[in-house]
Design a protein around this motif. Structure first.
Motif, PDB file in Angstrom:
ATOM      1  N   ALA A   1       0.833  -1.205   0.000  1.00 56.72           N
ATOM      2  CA  ALA A   1       0.000   0.000   0.000  1.00 56.72           C
ATOM      3  C   ALA A   1       0.866   1.252   0.000  1.00 56.72           C
ATOM      4  O   ALA A   1       0.589   2.206  -0.738  1.00 56.72           O
ATOM      5  CB  ALA A   1      -0.936  -0.007   1.207  1.00 56.72           C
ATOM      6  N   VAL A   2       1.925   1.253   0.799  1.00 55.22           N
ATOM      7  CA  VAL A   2       2.825   2.413   0.853  1.00 55.22           C
ATOM      8  C   VAL A   2       3.485   2.631  -0.501  1.00 55.22           C
ATOM      9  O   VAL A   2       3.589   3.761  -0.985  1.00 55.22           O
ATOM     10  CB  VAL A   2       3.884   2.231   1.966  1.00 55.22           C
ATOM     11  CG1 VAL A   2       4.999   3.245   1.844  1.00 55.22           C
ATOM     12  CG2 VAL A   2       3.235   2.330   3.331  1.00 55.22           C
ATOM     13  N   THR A   3       3.931   1.546  -1.130  1.00 62.58           N
ATOM     14  CA  THR A   3       4.547   1.650  -2.451  1.00 62.58           C
ATOM     15  C   THR A   3       3.570   2.251  -3.455  1.00 62.58           C
ATOM     16  O   THR A   3       3.929   3.150  -4.221  1.00 62.58           O
ATOM     17  CB  THR A   3       5.010   0.265  -2.936  1.00 62.58           C
ATOM     18  OG1 THR A   3       6.052  -0.188  -2.084  1.00 62.58           O
ATOM     19  CG2 THR A   3       5.509   0.300  -4.359  1.00 62.58           C
ATOM     20  N   LEU A   4       2.346   1.772  -3.450  1.00 59.92           N
ATOM     21  CA  LEU A   4       1.342   2.278  -4.392  1.00 59.92           C
ATOM     22  C   LEU A   4       0.984   3.734  -4.118  1.00 59.92           C
ATOM     23  O   LEU A   4       0.838   4.532  -5.048  1.00 59.92           O
ATOM     24  CB  LEU A   4       0.094   1.405  -4.357  1.00 59.92           C
ATOM     25  CG  LEU A   4       0.271   0.011  -4.960  1.00 59.92           C
ATOM     26  CD1 LEU A   4      -0.967  -0.844  -4.716  1.00 59.92           C
ATOM     27  CD2 LEU A   4       0.567   0.115  -6.446  1.00 59.92           C
ATOM     28  N   ILE A   5       0.870   4.099  -2.854  1.00 62.14           N
ATOM     29  CA  ILE A   5       0.565   5.492  -2.503  1.00 62.14           C
ATOM     30  C   ILE A   5       1.712   6.404  -2.935  1.00 62.14           C
ATOM     31  O   ILE A   5       1.490   7.459  -3.532  1.00 62.14           O
ATOM     32  CB  ILE A   5       0.273   5.632  -0.996  1.00 62.14           C
ATOM     33  CG1 ILE A   5      -1.057   4.957  -0.667  1.00 62.14           C
ATOM     34  CG2 ILE A   5       0.264   7.094  -0.572  1.00 62.14           C
ATOM     35  CD1 ILE A   5      -1.324   4.783   0.815  1.00 62.14           C
ATOM     36  N   GLY A   6       2.948   5.977  -2.637  1.00 60.03           N
ATOM     37  CA  GLY A   6       4.106   6.765  -3.057  1.00 60.03           C
ATOM     38  C   GLY A   6       4.180   6.914  -4.566  1.00 60.03           C
ATOM     39  O   GLY A   6       4.465   7.994  -5.089  1.00 60.03           O
ATOM     40  N   GLY A   7       3.905   5.828  -5.277  1.00 60.70           N
ATOM     41  CA  GLY A   7       3.895   5.882  -6.737  1.00 60.70           C
ATOM     42  C   GLY A   7       2.808   6.803  -7.263  1.00 60.70           C
ATOM     43  O   GLY A   7       3.013   7.543  -8.226  1.00 60.70           O
ATOM     44  N   ALA A   8       1.643   6.757  -6.618  1.00 53.99           N
ATOM     45  CA  ALA A   8       0.543   7.633  -7.026  1.00 53.99           C
ATOM     46  C   ALA A   8       0.908   9.097  -6.805  1.00 53.99           C
ATOM     47  O   ALA A   8       0.581   9.960  -7.642  1.00 53.99           O
ATOM     48  CB  ALA A   8      -0.724   7.279  -6.251  1.00 53.99           C
ATOM     49  N   ILE A   9       1.601   9.379  -5.725  1.00 58.88           N
ATOM     50  CA  ILE A   9       2.040  10.758  -5.467  1.00 58.88           C
ATOM     51  C   ILE A   9       2.995  11.219  -6.557  1.00 58.88           C
ATOM     52  O   ILE A   9       2.884  12.332  -7.074  1.00 58.88           O
ATOM     53  CB  ILE A   9       2.695  10.861  -4.072  1.00 58.88           C
ATOM     54  CG1 ILE A   9       1.616  10.721  -2.987  1.00 58.88           C
ATOM     55  CG2 ILE A   9       3.460  12.177  -3.916  1.00 58.88           C
ATOM     56  CD1 ILE A   9       2.162  10.533  -1.587  1.00 58.88           C
ATOM     57  N   MET A  10       3.936  10.353  -6.932  1.00 52.55           N
ATOM     58  CA  MET A  10       4.888  10.712  -7.990  1.00 52.55           C
ATOM     59  C   MET A  10       4.174  10.901  -9.330  1.00 52.55           C
ATOM     60  O   MET A  10       4.457  11.842 -10.073  1.00 52.55           O
ATOM     61  CB  MET A  10       5.972   9.636  -8.126  1.00 52.55           C
ATOM     62  CG  MET A  10       6.860   9.505  -6.920  1.00 52.55           C
ATOM     63  SD  MET A  10       7.761  11.021  -6.599  1.00 52.55           S
ATOM     64  CE  MET A  10       8.186  10.777  -4.902  1.00 52.55           C
ATOM     65  N   LEU A  11       3.239  10.028  -9.626  1.00 54.34           N
ATOM     66  CA  LEU A  11       2.483  10.121 -10.877  1.00 54.34           C
ATOM     67  C   LEU A  11       1.633  11.385 -10.903  1.00 54.34           C
ATOM     68  O   LEU A  11       1.585  12.104 -11.918  1.00 54.34           O
ATOM     69  CB  LEU A  11       1.613   8.872 -11.039  1.00 54.34           C
ATOM     70  CG  LEU A  11       1.030   8.607 -12.407  1.00 54.34           C
ATOM     71  CD1 LEU A  11       2.115   8.525 -13.465  1.00 54.34           C
ATOM     72  CD2 LEU A  11       0.244   7.313 -12.371  1.00 54.34           C
ATOM     73  N   PHE A  12       0.993  11.687  -9.802  1.00 53.13           N
ATOM     74  CA  PHE A  12       0.174  12.890  -9.695  1.00 53.13           C
ATOM     75  C   PHE A  12       1.049  14.140  -9.851  1.00 53.13           C
ATOM     76  O   PHE A  12       0.658  15.105 -10.505  1.00 53.13           O
ATOM     77  CB  PHE A  12      -0.576  12.904  -8.364  1.00 53.13           C
ATOM     78  CG  PHE A  12      -1.530  14.048  -8.215  1.00 53.13           C
ATOM     79  CD1 PHE A  12      -2.679  14.121  -8.988  1.00 53.13           C
ATOM     80  CD2 PHE A  12      -1.283  15.057  -7.300  1.00 53.13           C
ATOM     81  CE1 PHE A  12      -3.564  15.185  -8.852  1.00 53.13           C
ATOM     82  CE2 PHE A  12      -2.155  16.119  -7.162  1.00 53.13           C
ATOM     83  CZ  PHE A  12      -3.296  16.191  -7.936  1.00 53.13           C
ATOM     84  N   THR A  13       2.236  14.103  -9.260  1.00 54.08           N
ATOM     85  CA  THR A  13       3.170  15.226  -9.382  1.00 54.08           C
ATOM     86  C   THR A  13       3.548  15.447 -10.840  1.00 54.08           C
ATOM     87  O   THR A  13       3.534  16.578 -11.331  1.00 54.08           O
ATOM     88  CB  THR A  13       4.438  14.972  -8.536  1.00 54.08           C
ATOM     89  OG1 THR A  13       4.065  14.854  -7.162  1.00 54.08           O
ATOM     90  CG2 THR A  13       5.448  16.089  -8.710  1.00 54.08           C
ATOM     91  N   ALA A  14       3.893  14.365 -11.532  1.00 57.98           N
ATOM     92  CA  ALA A  14       4.254  14.470 -12.947  1.00 57.98           C
ATOM     93  C   ALA A  14       3.090  15.050 -13.753  1.00 57.98           C
ATOM     94  O   ALA A  14       3.280  15.889 -14.636  1.00 57.98           O
ATOM     95  CB  ALA A  14       4.657  13.109 -13.491  1.00 57.98           C
ATOM     96  N   HIS A  15       1.883  14.624 -13.446  1.00 62.22           N
ATOM     97  CA  HIS A  15       0.704  15.129 -14.151  1.00 62.22           C
ATOM     98  C   HIS A  15       0.505  16.620 -13.874  1.00 62.22           C
ATOM     99  O   HIS A  15       0.272  17.405 -14.795  1.00 62.22           O
ATOM    100  CB  HIS A  15      -0.527  14.331 -13.733  1.00 62.22           C
ATOM    101  CG  HIS A  15      -1.775  14.797 -14.397  1.00 62.22           C
ATOM    102  ND1 HIS A  15      -2.042  14.570 -15.735  1.00 62.22           N
ATOM    103  CD2 HIS A  15      -2.822  15.516 -13.910  1.00 62.22           C
ATOM    104  CE1 HIS A  15      -3.200  15.114 -16.031  1.00 62.22           C
ATOM    105  NE2 HIS A  15      -3.694  15.692 -14.944  1.00 62.22           N
TER     106      HIS A  15
END
Length: 124
Positions: A55-69
């Protein structure tokens, strides 16, 4: 350019707030702690707990993806971030070996590097 590991990110006036937050998350999840010249973060520690680490990995990845967007970055950079997150999630879910993998593979730092390289190429 990527941040050096030893110190936490600091806010600079010309850095977008989204990038600042991404740096903080990458540092916390991949590099916050140090034992005998080996850096690791909450992603590795929480990876020892079933489901929580994924879950932490997915949340962190989502934050990075959202940042890029939010920064208007290319689809290619977003695909790299999704790839790093997917690799970390898949291999991190393997019992025992996945726990070691979580400590060694720095998906969030890799994602941050992809974001910063594109921003650098664009002159931002």
């Amino acid at each position: 350019m990527a941040r050096p590991d030893p110190s936490p990110p600091t806010r600079q006036g010309d850095i977008p707030a989204e990038l600042h937050r991404a740096r903080q998350w990458a540092y916390l999840l991949d590099s916050r702690f140090k034992i005998a010249n080996f850096r690791f973060g909450l992603d590795g520690v929480l990876g020892l707990v079933p489901v929580a680490g994924d879950a932490v990995t997915l949340i962190g990845g989502a934050i990075m993806l959202f940042t890029a967007h939010r920064l208007g970055l290319s689809t290619w950079t977003k695909l790299k971030i999704a790839f790093y997150t997917g690799v970390d999630t898949v291999f991190g879910s393997i019992p025992l070996l996945g726990d070691l993998f979580d400590f060694a593979f720095k998906a969030h730092k890799n994602s941050l590097n992809a974001i910063e390289k594109e921003l650098e190429r664009r002159g931002r």
